[in-house]
Scaffold this motif. Structure first.
Motif, PDB file in Angstrom:
ATOM      1  N   PRO A 108      28.743  57.139   8.047  1.00 60.42           N
ATOM      2  CA  PRO A 108      29.207  56.156   9.035  1.00 60.42           C
ATOM      3  C   PRO A 108      28.411  54.841   8.995  1.00 60.42           C
ATOM      4  CG  PRO A 108      28.897  58.300  10.074  1.00 60.42           C
ATOM      5  CD  PRO A 108      28.392  58.411   8.672  1.00 60.42           C
ATOM      6  N   PHE A 109      27.081  54.959   8.843  1.00 56.82           N
ATOM      7  CA  PHE A 109      26.281  53.736   8.774  1.00 56.82           C
ATOM      8  C   PHE A 109      26.535  52.983   7.471  1.00 56.82           C
ATOM      9  CE2 PHE A 109      23.634  55.282  12.324  1.00 56.82           C
ATOM     10  CZ  PHE A 109      23.537  54.102  13.057  1.00 56.82           C
ATOM     11  N   ALA A 110      26.778  53.685   6.390  1.00 52.31           N
ATOM     12  CA  ALA A 110      27.086  53.014   5.120  1.00 52.31           C
ATOM     13  C   ALA A 110      28.390  52.234   5.240  1.00 52.31           C
ATOM     14  CB  ALA A 110      27.161  54.034   3.988  1.00 52.31           C
ATOM     15  N   ILE A 111      29.379  52.802   5.922  1.00 48.45           N
ATOM     16  CA  ILE A 111      30.643  52.093   6.129  1.00 48.45           C
ATOM     17  C   ILE A 111      30.416  50.860   6.995  1.00 48.45           C
ATOM     18  CG2 ILE A 111      32.917  52.257   7.227  1.00 48.45           C
ATOM     19  CD1 ILE A 111      32.897  55.256   6.308  1.00 48.45           C
ATOM     20  N   ALA A 112      29.629  51.009   8.068  1.00 46.36           N
ATOM     21  CA  ALA A 112      29.336  49.865   8.942  1.00 46.36           C
ATOM     22  C   ALA A 112      28.610  48.762   8.180  1.00 46.36           C
ATOM     23  CB  ALA A 112      28.511  50.328  10.142  1.00 46.36           C
ATOM     24  N   LEU A 113      27.631  49.140   7.354  1.00 46.74           N
ATOM     25  CA  LEU A 113      26.908  48.143   6.555  1.00 46.74           C
ATOM     26  C   LEU A 113      27.826  47.469   5.541  1.00 46.74           C
ATOM     27  CD1 LEU A 113      23.501  49.953   5.921  1.00 46.74           C
ATOM     28  CD2 LEU A 113      23.873  47.879   7.281  1.00 46.74           C
ATOM     29  N   THR A 114      28.726  48.224   4.961  1.00 50.98           N
ATOM     30  CA  THR A 114      29.680  47.634   4.020  1.00 50.98           C
ATOM     31  C   THR A 114      30.510  46.569   4.708  1.00 50.98           C
ATOM     32  OG1 THR A 114      29.799  49.681   2.728  1.00 50.98           O
ATOM     33  CG2 THR A 114      31.630  48.137   2.484  1.00 50.98           C
ATOM     34  N   ILE A 115      30.996  46.857   5.898  1.00 46.48           N
ATOM     35  CA  ILE A 115      31.816  45.894   6.645  1.00 46.48           C
ATOM     36  C   ILE A 115      30.999  44.658   7.011  1.00 46.48           C
ATOM     37  CG2 ILE A 115      33.066  45.514   8.807  1.00 46.48           C
ATOM     38  CD1 ILE A 115      33.876  48.553   8.577  1.00 46.48           C
ATOM     39  N   VAL A 116      29.805  44.868   7.557  1.00 45.37           N
ATOM     40  CA  VAL A 116      28.941  43.733   7.948  1.00 45.37           C
ATOM     41  C   VAL A 116      28.647  42.842   6.751  1.00 45.37           C
ATOM     42  CG1 VAL A 116      26.558  43.168   8.619  1.00 45.37           C
ATOM     43  CG2 VAL A 116      27.893  44.784   9.980  1.00 45.37           C
ATOM     44  N   HIS A 117      28.302  43.443   5.623  1.00 46.51           N
ATOM     45  CA  HIS A 117      27.943  42.641   4.453  1.00 46.51           C
ATOM     46  C   HIS A 117      29.164  42.026   3.778  1.00 46.51           C
ATOM     47  CE1 HIS A 117      24.065  45.068   4.629  1.00 46.51           C
ATOM     48  NE2 HIS A 117      23.794  43.851   5.033  1.00 46.51           N
ATOM     49  N   ALA A 118      30.310  42.670   3.869  1.00 48.30           N
ATOM     50  CA  ALA A 118      31.533  42.058   3.333  1.00 48.30           C
ATOM     51  C   ALA A 118      31.888  40.800   4.115  1.00 48.30           C
ATOM     52  CB  ALA A 118      32.687  43.059   3.368  1.00 48.30           C
ATOM     53  N   VAL A 119      31.759  40.859   5.433  1.00 53.11           N
ATOM     54  CA  VAL A 119      32.033  39.679   6.265  1.00 53.11           C
ATOM     55  C   VAL A 119      31.014  38.586   5.977  1.00 53.11           C
ATOM     56  CG1 VAL A 119      32.104  38.808   8.645  1.00 53.11           C
ATOM     57  CG2 VAL A 119      33.222  40.980   8.071  1.00 53.11           C
ATOM     58  N   ALA A 120      29.745  38.949   5.856  1.00 55.25           N
ATOM     59  CA  ALA A 120      28.709  37.956   5.548  1.00 55.25           C
ATOM     60  C   ALA A 120      28.967  37.301   4.197  1.00 55.25           C
ATOM     61  CB  ALA A 120      27.332  38.617   5.569  1.00 55.25           C
ATOM     62  N   THR A 121      29.366  38.081   3.210  1.00 55.00           N
ATOM     63  CA  THR A 121      29.660  37.532   1.886  1.00 55.00           C
ATOM     64  C   THR A 121      30.867  36.612   1.943  1.00 55.00           C
ATOM     65  OG1 THR A 121      28.711  39.488   0.848  1.00 55.00           O
ATOM     66  CG2 THR A 121      30.163  38.133  -0.522  1.00 55.00           C
ATOM     67  N   TYR A 122      31.878  37.009   2.706  1.00 55.62           N
ATOM     68  CA  TYR A 122      33.059  36.162   2.890  1.00 55.62           C
ATOM     69  C   TYR A 122      32.650  34.819   3.502  1.00 55.62           C
ATOM     70  CZ  TYR A 122      37.501  34.469   4.673  1.00 55.62           C
ATOM     71  OH  TYR A 122      38.591  33.684   4.958  1.00 55.62           O
ATOM     72  N   LYS A 123      31.746  34.853   4.479  1.00 59.26           N
ATOM     73  CA  LYS A 123      31.275  33.609   5.097  1.00 59.26           C
ATOM     74  C   LYS A 123      30.494  32.755   4.089  1.00 59.26           C
ATOM     75  CE  LYS A 123      31.262  34.620   9.984  1.00 59.26           C
ATOM     76  NZ  LYS A 123      31.889  33.386  10.434  1.00 59.26           N
ATOM     77  N   LEU A 124      29.712  33.392   3.228  1.00 59.11           N
ATOM     78  CA  LEU A 124      28.996  32.639   2.200  1.00 59.11           C
ATOM     79  C   LEU A 124      29.975  31.920   1.273  1.00 59.11           C
ATOM     80  CD1 LEU A 124      26.166  35.108   1.124  1.00 59.11           C
ATOM     81  CD2 LEU A 124      25.878  32.923   2.295  1.00 59.11           C
ATOM     82  N   ILE A 125      31.080  32.575   0.979  1.00 62.09           N
ATOM     83  CA  ILE A 125      32.070  31.986   0.075  1.00 62.09           C
ATOM     84  C   ILE A 125      32.848  30.877   0.776  1.00 62.09           C
ATOM     85  CG2 ILE A 125      34.190  32.440  -1.231  1.00 62.09           C
ATOM     86  CD1 ILE A 125      33.095  35.358  -1.566  1.00 62.09           C
ATOM     87  N   THR A 126      33.334  31.150   1.985  1.00 61.39           N
ATOM     88  CA  THR A 126      34.242  30.203   2.650  1.00 61.39           C
ATOM     89  C   THR A 126      33.527  29.101   3.423  1.00 61.39           C
ATOM     90  OG1 THR A 126      34.447  31.665   4.575  1.00 61.39           O
ATOM     91  CG2 THR A 126      36.084  31.898   2.812  1.00 61.39           C
ATOM     92  N   MET A 127      32.467  29.444   4.146  1.00 59.53           N
ATOM     93  CA  MET A 127      31.797  28.445   4.978  1.00 59.53           C
ATOM     94  C   MET A 127      30.734  27.662   4.221  1.00 59.53           C
ATOM     95  SD  MET A 127      31.467  30.414   8.614  1.00 59.53           S
ATOM     96  CE  MET A 127      30.734  28.989   9.414  1.00 59.53           C
ATOM     97  N   ALA A 128      29.977  28.349   3.380  1.00 59.38           N
ATOM     98  CA  ALA A 128      28.888  27.685   2.663  1.00 59.38           C
ATOM     99  C   ALA A 128      29.326  27.207   1.290  1.00 59.38           C
ATOM    100  CB  ALA A 128      27.694  28.621   2.539  1.00 59.38           C
ATOM    101  N   ASN A 129      30.509  27.633   0.874  1.00 58.36           N
ATOM    102  CA  ASN A 129      31.046  27.238  -0.427  1.00 58.36           C
ATOM    103  C   ASN A 129      30.041  27.493  -1.552  1.00 58.36           C
ATOM    104  OD1 ASN A 129      33.179  26.332  -1.990  1.00 58.36           O
ATOM    105  ND2 ASN A 129      32.453  24.215  -1.972  1.00 58.36           N
ATOM    106  N   GLU A 130      29.372  28.647  -1.458  1.00 60.31           N
ATOM    107  CA  GLU A 130      28.368  28.979  -2.455  1.00 60.31           C
ATOM    108  C   GLU A 130      29.023  29.509  -3.723  1.00 60.31           C
ATOM    109  OE1 GLU A 130      25.267  31.430  -0.961  1.00 60.31           O
ATOM    110  OE2 GLU A 130      24.614  29.910   0.458  1.00 60.31           O
ATOM    111  N   PRO A 131      28.427  29.241  -4.862  1.00 59.34           N
ATOM    112  CA  PRO A 131      28.975  29.766  -6.125  1.00 59.34           C
ATOM    113  C   PRO A 131      28.664  31.251  -6.257  1.00 59.34           C
ATOM    114  CG  PRO A 131      26.934  28.609  -6.529  1.00 59.34           C
ATOM    115  CD  PRO A 131      27.246  28.412  -5.068  1.00 59.34           C
TER     116      PRO A 131
END
Length: 136
Positions: free
Chosen positions: A71-94
């Motif tokens: 359960p915690f691995a699934i929660a961490l996957t979701i949290v980090h997927a959202v954070a990565t999405y924000k890095l791509i869309t908001m920070a426009n990081e390569p």
């Protein structure tokens, strides 16, 4: 012989869980003292930022101990997927940038708990002691 595995999958899962747990703990710990930065820079409401920090700290402990791992691995996957999405869309990081921040590390933080959720914690975990019939 050079292509043969060095050890067992259970040892590999232990190493992955503990390594990920230590790294995620540091991220969660840092948020405790700079929680307002998540709202300011990443547009994450403060109550949700506290949830993220709690998931990271609880998830880190879970990974290290191997307790309630999936359960915690699934929660961490979701949290980090959202954070990565924000890095791509908001920070426009390569994806990769050798001399500056990039989102490839965020992808790794997303994939590592996903692999643990799929594979399970392994026999070297509290889950294996608490739920022996569930851990293969």
């Amino acid at each position: 012989m050079l292509l043969a595995p060095l050890g067992s999958i259970d040892i590999a899962l232990l190493v992955l869980r503990v390594g990920l747990g230590v790294c995620v703990f540091m991220h969660g710990w840092g948020k405790l003292f700079h929680i307002e930065d998540l709202e300011k820079f990443w547009k994450v409401p403060v109550p949700l930022a506290w949830v993220v920090a709690a998931i990271q700290l609880g998830g880190a402990a879970s990974m290290i101990l191997g307790a309630f791992t999936v359960p915690f691995a699934i929660a961490l996957t979701i949290v980090h997927a959202v954070a990565t999405y924000k890095l791509i869309t908001m920070a426009n990081e390569p994806f990769v940038a050798p001399s500056r921040h990039s989102w490839s590390i965020g992808l790794l933080y997303t994939l590592m708990p996903l692999v643990i959720a799929i594979a399970g914690p392994g026999v070297h975990s509290l889950d294996a002691r608490m739920f022996p019939r569930m851990i293969l």
